[in-house]
Design an enzyme around this catalytic site. Structure first.
Site, mmCIF file in Angstrom:
data_model
loop_
_atom_site.group_PDB
_atom_site.id
_atom_site.type_symbol
_atom_site.label_atom_id
_atom_site.label_comp_id
_atom_site.label_asym_id
_atom_site.label_seq_id
_atom_site.Cartn_x
_atom_site.Cartn_y
_atom_site.Cartn_z
ATOM 1 N N TYR A 1 -5.359 -9.249 -0.079
ATOM 2 C CA TYR A 1 -4.469 -8.495 -0.979
ATOM 3 C C TYR A 1 -4.508 -7.005 -0.633
ATOM 4 O O TYR A 1 -3.458 -6.353 -0.520
ATOM 5 C CB TYR A 1 -4.930 -8.742 -2.414
ATOM 6 C CG TYR A 1 -4.026 -8.208 -3.491
ATOM 7 C CD1 TYR A 1 -2.958 -8.964 -3.970
ATOM 8 C CD2 TYR A 1 -4.255 -6.961 -4.066
ATOM 9 C CE1 TYR A 1 -2.137 -8.490 -4.984
ATOM 10 C CE2 TYR A 1 -3.448 -6.477 -5.079
ATOM 11 C CZ TYR A 1 -2.390 -7.241 -5.543
ATOM 12 O OH TYR A 1 -1.590 -6.759 -6.548
ATOM 13 N N SER B 1 0.334 -1.612 -5.097
ATOM 14 C CA SER B 1 -0.762 -1.739 -6.066
ATOM 15 C C SER B 1 -1.676 -0.534 -5.883
ATOM 16 O O SER B 1 -1.658 0.111 -4.831
ATOM 17 C CB SER B 1 -1.545 -3.028 -5.767
ATOM 18 O OG SER B 1 -2.765 -3.064 -6.481
#
Ligand code: NAD
Length: 276
Positions: free
Chosen positions: A171, A158
Site C-alpha cells: 500500500y 493517502s
C-alpha cells in the site's frame, strides 16, 4: 492607498461550480469514492460511478445521487484490477457522456502483514488496483483532456503516500508511486489546462478501515479498541477520523475553476499526521 479590486473579482465564485462537467469516480460504490461522487454531483457534475457491490444496493445509491442532485448518474461495474476492465469503464463513460472532464482515481484496497509473510498475490493486486489502474484510466482520457483544454485528474493517495507505517509495504509503495505519477501528469498537462493532484487522507471511517482494524489486531496482537486508539489514531493529532464529506469537498474544489492553479500537489487531509 489600496485601490478597489476589479468588478470581476467582486463577483467571482466562492463555491465549486461543476455544472455541465462529466466525472468518472473509480471505486465509488462506498466510502470515500461515494463521498466524492456525491460532492461532484452536488456541484452539478454528471457522474459515472464504478465499483463492486450488490447490484440492488448500487442501483439505489445511483438513483439517490441522481435524484438528490438532479444530475445524470450512471453505474459501471468494471473490475479495475485488470487493464481491460479499466478500458471498459473509460470507453463506457465516453460512449454515455461523450467525454470525461474529471477523473478521480479512487478505487483501492489494503492488506496488512509483515513483509516476510506478505502474500505475493496481495502485493500484485494492490499495485494493480491502487497504482496501475490510475495509469490506465488516465492514459485513456488524457489526450482528449489536453485537446479540450480542460481536465482534472484527482488521485486518492493517502498519508501513506507521504510517510510509511509498518506492515503496509504494498500500500505504501503504491501510494508513493501514485503521488509520483500525479506529478508527471501535472507536468505533461500544465500547458493544456489539465491539472493533476493527489489527495492524501489520514484515517477516514469507511469499510476499508473497518476491515483493517481486525487485520491490525492480529498483526499487533492487541484488541480492536486498542487498535483504534493506539495504532490508527496514534499518528493523527486531531484524534478523530476525517470524513468522506471533507474529502469530497476538496475534490470538488480541485475540479472547479478555482482549483486551476493547483497542480502537481499532494494535499494531506490528515488532521496533522504528516506535520510530525
Ligand atoms: P472502501 O473499501 O470503502 O471503498 C473502495 C471502493 O473501491 C469500493 O467502491 C469498492 O467497490 C471499490 N473497489 C474495490 N475493488 C475494486 C475493483 N477491483 N475494481 C473496481 N472497484 C473496486 O475504501 P475507502 O476507504 O473509501 O478507500 C477509497 C480510497 O481511499 C482507496 O484508494 C484508499 O486507499 C484511500 N484511502 C482511504 C483511507 C481511509 O482511511 N479510509 C485513507 C487514505 C486513503
Amino acid at each position: 492607498m489600496n485601490s478597489l479590486p476589479p468588478v470581476d473579482v467582486l463577483k467571482s465564485p466562492v463555491a465549486a461550480d461543476l455544472a455541465g462537467k462529466i466525472a468518472v469516480v473509480t471505486g465509488s460504490t462506498s466510502g470515500i469514492g461515494l463521498g466524492i461522487a456525491a460532492a461532484l454531483a452536488k456541484a452539478g457534475a454528471s457522474v459515472m460511478i464504478n465499483g463492486l457491490g450488490d447490484a440492488g444496493a448500487v442501483e439505489e445509491t445511483r438513483r439517490q445521487l441522481a435524484e438528490t442532485h438532479r444530475v445524470e448518474v450512471f453505474y459501471d461495474d468494471s473490475n479495475l484490477m485488470d487493464p481491460v476492465g479499466v478500458a471498459d469503464l473509460m470507453n463506457n463513460a465516453v460512449d454515455v457522456f461523450g467525454r470525461v472532464d474529471i477523473l478521480v482515481n479512487n478505487a483501492g484496497i489494503q492488506h496488512v502483514a509483515p513483509i516476510e509473510e506478505f502474500p505475493v498475490d496481495r502485493w500484485d493486486a494492490i499495485i494493480a488496483l491502487n497504482l496501475s489502474a490510475a495509469f490506465h484510466a488516465t492514459r485513456a482520457v488524457f489526450g482528449a483532456m489536453k485537446a479540450n483544454g480542460y481536465g482534472r485528474v484527482i488521485n486518492i493517495a493517502s498519508a501513506h503516500g507521504l510517510v510509511a507505517s509498518p506492515f503496509k509495504s504494498a500500500y505504501v509503495a503504491a501510494k508513493h508511486g501514485l503521488i509520483g505519477f500525479t506529478k508527471t501528469i501535472a507536468l505533461e498537462g500544465a500547458e493544456f489546462g489539465v491539472t493533476a493532484n493527489a489527495i492524501c487522507p489520514g484515517y477516514v471511517w469507511t469499510p476499508l478501515v473497518e476491515k483493517q482494524i481486525d487485520e491490525q489486531a492480529i498483526a499487533h496482537g492487541i484488541p480492536r479498541d486498542q487498535v483504534v486508539r493506539d495504532v490508527l489514531l496514534a499518528s493523527q493529532p486531531n484524534k478523530r477520523f476525517a470524513t468522506v464529506e471533507e474529502i469530497g469537498g476538496l475534490a470538488a474544489f480541485l475540479a472547479s475553476g478555482l482549483g486551476a492553479s493547483i497542480t502537481g500537489s499532494a494535499l494531506p487531509v490528515d488532521g496533522g499526521w504528516t506535520a510530525h
